[in-house]
Design an enzyme around this catalytic site. Structure first.
Site: not given
Ligand code: AP5
Ligand code: MG
Length: 217
Positions: A13, A88, A127, A161, A172
């Protein structure tokens, strides 16, 4: 355009949002990045969020919804935004709908990134993110930085992370299936969901996403 990105942890994402936001000239708003920025600045909000994030749980809606609305109210988001990681759960989706209704605007699309779980695990395991700015994302094999451990964008230190450990990732994913996936049906009922495969090279996925967004929404 007003777009919501949805998909499991590690789907790409954040990676896709960076390119899509640039192509569409809208800001990328990631609640995860906002929380991580608050944690590194030591703010009260960051302190509240940290324990939930470390455990792989959602940060409570009372904290999250206000933070997301404040960000969406900033001037660069007047004509659109790309939301990454918000909403979410269904109650966040309902709050977002109310806020948009109050401004007399609507979402244009919900882009759903589909990736098999084994690929998600590989993406998360490799990552590395930048300490200065967690939207600067790399992967040790799939998109390595030019210099090991150093961010190509700003020279910051790259780190793994805290919530990317195996146990937390499992949690997660469970939270994603139980609390976040229901928003896909919620938005499907509004005719907003566009599902694409997030497999393949980053630029191929971006093209697929742009085509899907142009296609019908
Ligand atoms: P990346 O782009 O980093 O993936 P992502 O989908 O953004 O994954 P996240 O782990 O950031 O999502 P998440 O939803 O768990 O975490 P968030 O920060 O939102 O890509 C991943 C890896 O793959 C990278 O190394 C990249 O280089 C590689 N990659 C990408 N595309 C590729 C491809 N095509 N081919 C090969 N490799 C590729 O949330 C974290 C925490 O915050 C949550 O657990 C929660 O505690 C809190 N939080 C955030 N938002 C909320 C909310 N709305 N409500 C409540 N809690 C929340
Ligand atoms: Mg992310």
């Amino acid at each position: 355009m007003r777009i919501v990105l949805v998909g499991p942890p590690g789907a790409g994402k954040g990676t896709q949002a960076a390119f899509l936001a640039k192509n569409l000239s809208i800001p990328h708003i990631s609640t995860g990045d906002l929380f991580r920025a608050n944690i590194s600045q030591g703010t009260e909000l960051g302190k509240q969020a940290k324990a939930y994030m470390d455990a792989g749980n959602l940060v409570p809606d009372e904290v999250t919804i206000g933070m997301a609305k404040d960000r969406m109210a900033q001037s660069d988001a007047v004509n659109g935004f790309l939301l990454d990681g918000f909403p979410r759960n269904v109650s966040q989706a309902e709050s977002l709908d109310e806020a948009l209704k109050a401004d007399d605007v609507k979402l244009d699309a919900v882009l759903d990134l589909e990736v098999p779980e084994d690929e998600v695990v590989k993406r998360i395991a490799g990552r590395r993110v930048c300490r200065n700015e967690s939207s600067h994302v790399f992967h040790v094999t799939y998109s390595p930085p030019k210099r090991e451990g150093v961010c190509d964008v700003c020279g910051g230190e790259l780190y793994q992370r805290g919530d990317d450990s195996e146990d937390t990732v499992r949690k997660r994913l469970e939270v994603y299936h139980t609390q976040t996936e229901p928003i896909i049906d919620y938005y499907r009922a509004q005719g907003l969901v566009v599902t694409i495969s997030a497999l393949g090279k980053v630029d191929e996925v971006t093209k697929r996403a742009m085509d899907a967004l142009k296609g019908d929404k």
